[in-house]
Scaffold this active site. Sequence first.
Site, mmCIF file in Angstrom:
data_model
loop_
_atom_site.group_PDB
_atom_site.id
_atom_site.type_symbol
_atom_site.label_atom_id
_atom_site.label_comp_id
_atom_site.label_asym_id
_atom_site.label_seq_id
_atom_site.Cartn_x
_atom_site.Cartn_y
_atom_site.Cartn_z
ATOM 1 C CE1 TYR A 103 -3.303 -2.578 5.880
ATOM 2 C CE2 TYR A 103 -3.159 -0.248 5.354
ATOM 3 C CZ TYR A 103 -3.224 -1.567 4.942
ATOM 4 O OH TYR A 103 -3.198 -1.872 3.601
ATOM 5 C CE LYS A 112 0.061 -4.522 3.045
ATOM 6 N NZ LYS A 112 -0.352 -5.857 2.482
ATOM 7 C CB THR A 141 -0.897 -0.015 1.255
ATOM 8 O OG1 THR A 141 -1.538 1.253 1.387
ATOM 9 C CG2 THR A 141 -0.093 -0.272 2.533
ATOM 10 C CG ASP A 142 -1.169 4.996 -0.935
ATOM 11 O OD1 ASP A 142 -1.716 4.368 0.008
ATOM 12 O OD2 ASP A 142 -1.769 5.862 -1.592
ATOM 13 C CD GLU A 143 -3.410 3.583 4.439
ATOM 14 O OE1 GLU A 143 -3.224 3.544 5.657
ATOM 15 O OE2 GLU A 143 -4.538 3.600 3.917
HETATM 16 P P1 NAD Z 1 -9.676 -7.257 2.401
HETATM 17 O O1 NAD Z 1 -9.656 -6.922 3.853
HETATM 18 O O2 NAD Z 1 -10.895 -6.975 1.606
HETATM 19 O O3 NAD Z 1 -9.330 -8.797 2.198
HETATM 20 C C1 NAD Z 1 -8.328 -9.449 2.924
HETATM 21 C C2 NAD Z 1 -8.497 -10.946 2.721
HETATM 22 O O4 NAD Z 1 -7.429 -11.617 3.436
HETATM 23 C C3 NAD Z 1 -9.816 -11.506 3.294
HETATM 24 O O5 NAD Z 1 -10.398 -12.379 2.365
HETATM 25 C C4 NAD Z 1 -9.382 -12.247 4.551
HETATM 26 O O6 NAD Z 1 -10.219 -13.333 4.880
HETATM 27 C C5 NAD Z 1 -7.983 -12.706 4.163
HETATM 28 N N1 NAD Z 1 -7.132 -12.960 5.336
HETATM 29 C C6 NAD Z 1 -6.944 -12.146 6.413
HETATM 30 N N2 NAD Z 1 -6.115 -12.743 7.298
HETATM 31 C C7 NAD Z 1 -5.732 -13.919 6.745
HETATM 32 C C8 NAD Z 1 -4.865 -14.965 7.163
HETATM 33 N N3 NAD Z 1 -4.206 -14.917 8.337
HETATM 34 N N4 NAD Z 1 -4.703 -16.039 6.348
HETATM 35 C C9 NAD Z 1 -5.360 -16.118 5.169
HETATM 36 N N5 NAD Z 1 -6.207 -15.156 4.727
HETATM 37 C C10 NAD Z 1 -6.384 -14.072 5.500
HETATM 38 O O7 NAD Z 1 -8.401 -6.498 1.790
HETATM 39 P P2 NAD Z 1 -8.233 -5.806 0.372
HETATM 40 O O8 NAD Z 1 -8.755 -4.431 0.440
HETATM 41 O O9 NAD Z 1 -8.694 -6.727 -0.692
HETATM 42 O O10 NAD Z 1 -6.641 -5.697 0.302
HETATM 43 C C11 NAD Z 1 -5.861 -6.744 -0.265
HETATM 44 C C12 NAD Z 1 -4.394 -6.352 -0.179
HETATM 45 O O11 NAD Z 1 -4.171 -5.145 -0.882
HETATM 46 C C13 NAD Z 1 -3.907 -6.103 1.255
HETATM 47 O O12 NAD Z 1 -2.609 -6.629 1.368
HETATM 48 C C14 NAD Z 1 -3.896 -4.588 1.369
HETATM 49 O O13 NAD Z 1 -2.927 -4.166 2.288
HETATM 50 C C15 NAD Z 1 -3.544 -4.184 -0.042
HETATM 51 N N6 NAD Z 1 -4.043 -2.870 -0.487
HETATM 52 C C16 NAD Z 1 -5.353 -2.553 -0.350
HETATM 53 C C17 NAD Z 1 -5.819 -1.321 -0.829
HETATM 54 C C18 NAD Z 1 -7.271 -0.926 -0.730
HETATM 55 O O14 NAD Z 1 -7.591 0.215 -1.063
HETATM 56 N N7 NAD Z 1 -8.163 -1.806 -0.333
HETATM 57 C C19 NAD Z 1 -4.919 -0.437 -1.427
HETATM 58 C C20 NAD Z 1 -3.575 -0.803 -1.528
HETATM 59 C C21 NAD Z 1 -3.146 -2.034 -1.067
HETATM 60 O O1 TDX Z 2 -16.532 6.352 7.816
HETATM 61 C C1 TDX Z 2 -15.504 6.860 7.314
HETATM 62 N N1 TDX Z 2 -15.406 8.207 7.233
HETATM 63 C C2 TDX Z 2 -14.316 8.849 6.728
HETATM 64 O O2 TDX Z 2 -14.275 10.081 6.663
HETATM 65 C C3 TDX Z 2 -14.409 6.061 6.838
HETATM 66 C C4 TDX Z 2 -14.457 4.563 6.905
HETATM 67 C C5 TDX Z 2 -13.324 6.716 6.325
HETATM 68 N N2 TDX Z 2 -13.260 8.057 6.279
HETATM 69 C C6 TDX Z 2 -12.055 8.702 5.712
HETATM 70 C C7 TDX Z 2 -10.743 8.236 6.259
HETATM 71 C C8 TDX Z 2 -9.803 8.385 5.075
HETATM 72 O O3 TDX Z 2 -9.334 9.719 4.984
HETATM 73 O O4 TDX Z 2 -12.033 8.335 4.324
HETATM 74 C C9 TDX Z 2 -10.695 8.094 3.873
HETATM 75 C C10 TDX Z 2 -10.608 6.672 3.356
HETATM 76 O O5 TDX Z 2 -10.734 5.812 4.463
HETATM 77 P P1 TDX Z 2 -10.733 4.209 4.319
HETATM 78 O O6 TDX Z 2 -11.747 3.828 3.301
HETATM 79 O O7 TDX Z 2 -10.796 3.618 5.670
HETATM 80 O O8 TDX Z 2 -9.312 3.962 3.622
HETATM 81 P P2 TDX Z 2 -7.815 4.340 4.068
HETATM 82 O O9 TDX Z 2 -7.703 4.525 5.511
HETATM 83 O O10 TDX Z 2 -7.361 5.465 3.168
HETATM 84 O O11 TDX Z 2 -7.066 2.976 3.649
HETATM 85 C C11 TDX Z 2 -7.394 2.284 2.414
HETATM 86 O O12 TDX Z 2 -6.449 2.567 1.403
HETATM 87 C C12 TDX Z 2 -5.160 2.019 1.518
HETATM 88 C C13 TDX Z 2 -7.475 0.779 2.645
HETATM 89 O O13 TDX Z 2 -8.396 0.501 3.682
HETATM 90 C C14 TDX Z 2 -6.115 0.202 2.962
HETATM 91 O O14 TDX Z 2 -6.203 -1.206 3.103
HETATM 92 C C15 TDX Z 2 -5.173 0.542 1.836
HETATM 93 O O15 TDX Z 2 -3.869 0.126 2.139
#
Ligand code: NAD
Ligand code: TDX
Length: 334
Positions: free
Chosen positions: A149, A153, A123-125
């Site tokens: 988190y 990562k 992630t970019d975080e």
């Molecule tokens: P998500 O939370 O939707 O899915 C995570 C999945 O991992 C789930 O299916 C969960 O059951 C599984 N999991 C959790 N713990 C586990 C374990 N111990 N063993 C096996 N499976 C397990 O997450 P996502 O949003 O799909 O993110 C996927 C990946 O991409 C993550 O590594 C996250 O850090 C990265 N990522 C997400 C975003 C975003 O915006 N969602 C952005 C950048 C990077």
């Molecule tokens: O109820 C809300 N109200 C609100 O203002 C929630 C859930 C979020 N927010 C804000 C917080 C952030 O500034 O919105 C923005 C986005 O929040 P999230 O959807 O929780 O995402 P973020 O914290 O940016 O992280 C996401 O992007 C990077 C994913 O959850 C991560 O897994 C990924 O790595």
Amino acid sequence: MKLLITGGAGFIGSNFIHYILKKYPDYKIVNLDLLTYAGNLENLKDSEGNPNYKFVKGDIADAKLVNELVKEVDMIVHFAAESHVDRSILNSISFIHTNVIGTHTLLEAAKNNGNKRFHHVSTDEVFGSLAPNDPAFNEKTPYDPRSPYSASKAASDHLVRAYFHTYDLPVTISNCSNNYGPFHFPEKLIPLFITNLLEDKKVPLYGDGLNVRDWLYVEDHCAAIDLIIHKESIGETYCIGGNAEKNNREITHELLKLMDKNESFIEFVKDRPGHDKRYAINFSKIKKELGWEPRVNFTQGLKKTVEWYKNNQDWWKKIKSGEYKDYYKNQYGK
Ligand code: NAD
Ligand code: TDX
């Protein structure tokens, strides 16, 4: 080609499985997922019965299981993680277990089974928080994670690089910005706000609502990973972004407009502790080296996403009435 995909029942992993099975009909996929609150086999209903797809329920930190599965594949594409920042603030132990120990377990198995190709989805975080006029993150930006988190990562990224340098493990890493699209769990900003509005509920904007994220439609993220795993880019890291920096108020207003609601649906709530102000991504490396750039612009992507949530109400209503409801109650007191 046989892939072990971890976390394939989550948001991005399930989109990736759909993408790969469609694009490469001869590939075999093993999906290892623990089915935590975020894992949902309904995301993969379409793939059930496909002879090239197999699901294994299990923990990526289970060394014996992981070793058996890694033995059988050519490559690991690692999505599994605890992914929600707010949950990591409430309790981060599962983040350390899955994101750090789980990643380490997979790396060990990859090393001990003939140095298997390993792609790590990050992630970019990990880069921290930008001021309004700072340049966007790129592959050389120093790490500065600020939530449990992002710290977990960052630790996993460091381990992946350590296995490349120490053991020549053929790794790649991608650091992507915020994704959105189908199957996005309704605890994250965009799906939470869409589903609340569909239920005629208010949307909780944290703090002043001016925090900025860069948004990428999930299919574009899948296309980027597809390119990375198919090109000779061993040891490389790629930043992936959507060219769509938006603050949370702007997103909320776009959603209100798309969903025919007025500003009375906005509720300003207490800010997230340590809330990162701004993320932005410079994706010129992947554009130059692999020819990738986002195809779906934010307006189109958001519209498609709203339509998906309108047409798949059973999917998110089941989730919102389950375990997630208690979490939501704790988080917002309602
Ligand atoms: P998500 O939370 O939707 O899915 C995570 C999945 O991992 C789930 O299916 C969960 O059951 C599984 N999991 C959790 N713990 C586990 C374990 N111990 N063993 C096996 N499976 C397990 O997450 P996502 O949003 O799909 O993110 C996927 C990946 O991409 C993550 O590594 C996250 O850090 C990265 N990522 C997400 C975003 C975003 O915006 N969602 C952005 C950048 C990077
Ligand atoms: O109820 C809300 N109200 C609100 O203002 C929630 C859930 C979020 N927010 C804000 C917080 C952030 O500034 O919105 C923005 C986005 O929040 P999230 O959807 O929780 O995402 P973020 O914290 O940016 O992280 C996401 O992007 C990077 C994913 O959850 C991560 O897994 C990924 O790595």
